[in-house]
Design an enzyme around this catalytic site. Structure first.
Site, PDB file in Angstrom:
ATOM      1  N   LYS A  34       0.837  -1.202   0.000  1.00 24.71           N
ATOM      2  CA  LYS A  34       0.000   0.000   0.000  1.00 24.71           C
ATOM      3  C   LYS A  34       0.875   1.257   0.000  1.00 24.71           C
ATOM      4  CE  LYS A  34      -3.750  -2.557   2.152  1.00 24.71           C
ATOM      5  NZ  LYS A  34      -4.433  -2.980   3.384  1.00 24.71           N
ATOM      6  N   ASP A  67     -11.184   2.706   4.053  1.00 26.67           N
ATOM      7  CA  ASP A  67     -11.498   1.291   3.803  1.00 26.67           C
ATOM      8  C   ASP A  67     -13.000   1.081   3.618  1.00 26.67           C
ATOM      9  OD1 ASP A  67      -9.261  -0.368   3.603  1.00 26.67           O
ATOM     10  OD2 ASP A  67      -8.882  -0.245   5.763  1.00 26.67           O
ATOM     11  N   GLN A 125      -4.850  -1.412   9.700  1.00 30.54           N
ATOM     12  CA  GLN A 125      -4.607  -2.743   9.135  1.00 30.54           C
ATOM     13  C   GLN A 125      -5.173  -3.823  10.064  1.00 30.54           C
ATOM     14  OE1 GLN A 125      -3.178  -3.418   6.013  1.00 30.54           O
ATOM     15  NE2 GLN A 125      -3.906  -5.466   6.480  1.00 30.54           N
TER      16      GLN A 125
END
Ligand code: NAP
Length: 282
Positions: A51, A118, A95
């Site tokens: 990422k 997200d 994460q």
């Protein structure tokens, strides 16, 4: 046909790069993504490295917030509050999975919905369900992007989604429904999985089980999107779909690796740019 996620991801990343340059030229603002990792889960470290590399490539500033396993609940929530208040941070990536003892739902809910790149915040999931999404979870959005790129016709299609997680299956089903597919969701209590998958014009598999879908379970000419990532004992990484046998029947199928994975990262960059644009306009 192999549905190459790397090609589609490059196209999305090029668009994001252009958007980042335009935003900087118009406002002087460089989109910034805070990457939060707690503990030392090995796959998570690989994911965040990918990422960060993608962020560098498109001109998004990525900032690390890396903490050891023992980070407490209060400290994590305090970090989220701090990042929410920081005007120089436009997106927050937490994460997952979090180490035992930390509640992922609570931590996600503590992220400001405007900075939730997200798309997992309950408010953003609710907007998706209500049909007016602001941020769409990256992996399902990436699946749709691949299908669109290769020209799959979703309107009126029989779509079957295997897996009902909040991260993939449920939002993916909503996106397909919003595009006028007739959607069936399958899971571990589904009585006859093959009876459903054989009817699918669009088959999306996100079960996390290698080989759960084989060629005989796929309709001739179907579009198959394999979300699964499974590491075999040999170390080889495969999807949920038996690629060889499915490829013989499907019109198109995504490989693993090189299918949905690169799309997830590209859509995260797209969501981060969109978040920065929205916050800059206010
Ligand atoms: P998850 O939370 O474990 O959910 C798996 C879902 O699949 C569950 O709903 C489960 O049903 C269902 N399922 C499991 N085995 C099944 C079977 N034999 N038949 C029918 N349904 C079955 O996993 P997830 O987070 O959604 O992820 C799914 C896969 O996608 C994993 O391999 C993950 O690594 C991968 N993934 C890839 C990306 C990417 O970027 N490429 C991103 C996210 C996830 P129940 O609800 O009944 O248990």
């Amino acid at each position: 046909m192999i549905l190459d996620g790397r090609i589609v991801a490059q196209k999305v990343l090029a668009e994001v790069r252009g958007g980042v340059e335009r935003l900087r030229a118009a406002t002087g603002v460089r989109p910034a993504l805070a990457v939060v990792l707690v503990g030392d889960d090995a796959p998570s470290k690989i994911y965040i490295a990918n990422k960060k590399k993608a962020a560098d490539g498109v001109g998004i500033d990525s900032r690390d917030f890396i903490y050891p396993q023992g980070l407490g609940r209060a400290q994590l929530l305090e970090l989220m509050g701090r990042l929410n208040r920081d005007p120089a941070v436009h997106g927050i990536l937490l994460q997952l999975p979090l180490p035992d003892g930390l509640d992922a739902d609570e931590a996600i809910a503590a992220i400001a919905p405007t900075k939730d790149v997200d798309g997992f915040h309950p408010e953003n999931l609710g907007r998706l369900l209500a049909g007016s999404p602001t941020v769409v979870p990256c992996t399902p959005a990436g699946c749709l992007e691949i299908l669109d790129h290769y020209g799959a016709d979703l309107k009126g299609a029989e779509a079957v989604v295997v897996g009902r997680s909040v991260v993939v299956g449920k939002p993916l089903a909503q996106l397909l429904l919003a595009r006028h597919a007739t959607v069936t969701m399958c899971h571990t209590r589904t009585r006859d999985l093959a009876a459903h998958t054989r009817r699918a014009d669009i088959l999306c598999v996100a079960a996390g089980r290698a080989g759960v879908v084989t060629g005989g379970m796929v309709k001739e000419g179907a579009w198959v999107v394999d979300v699964g990532v499974n590491r075999l004992q040999s170390g080889k990484v495969v999807g949920d779909v038996d690629f060889e046998s499915v490829q013989r029947r499907a019109r198109g199928v995504t490989p693993v690796p090189g299918g949905v994975g690169p799309m997830t990262v590209a859509m995260l960059m797209k969501n981060t740019l969109a978040a920065a644009e929205r916050q800059t306009k206010r």
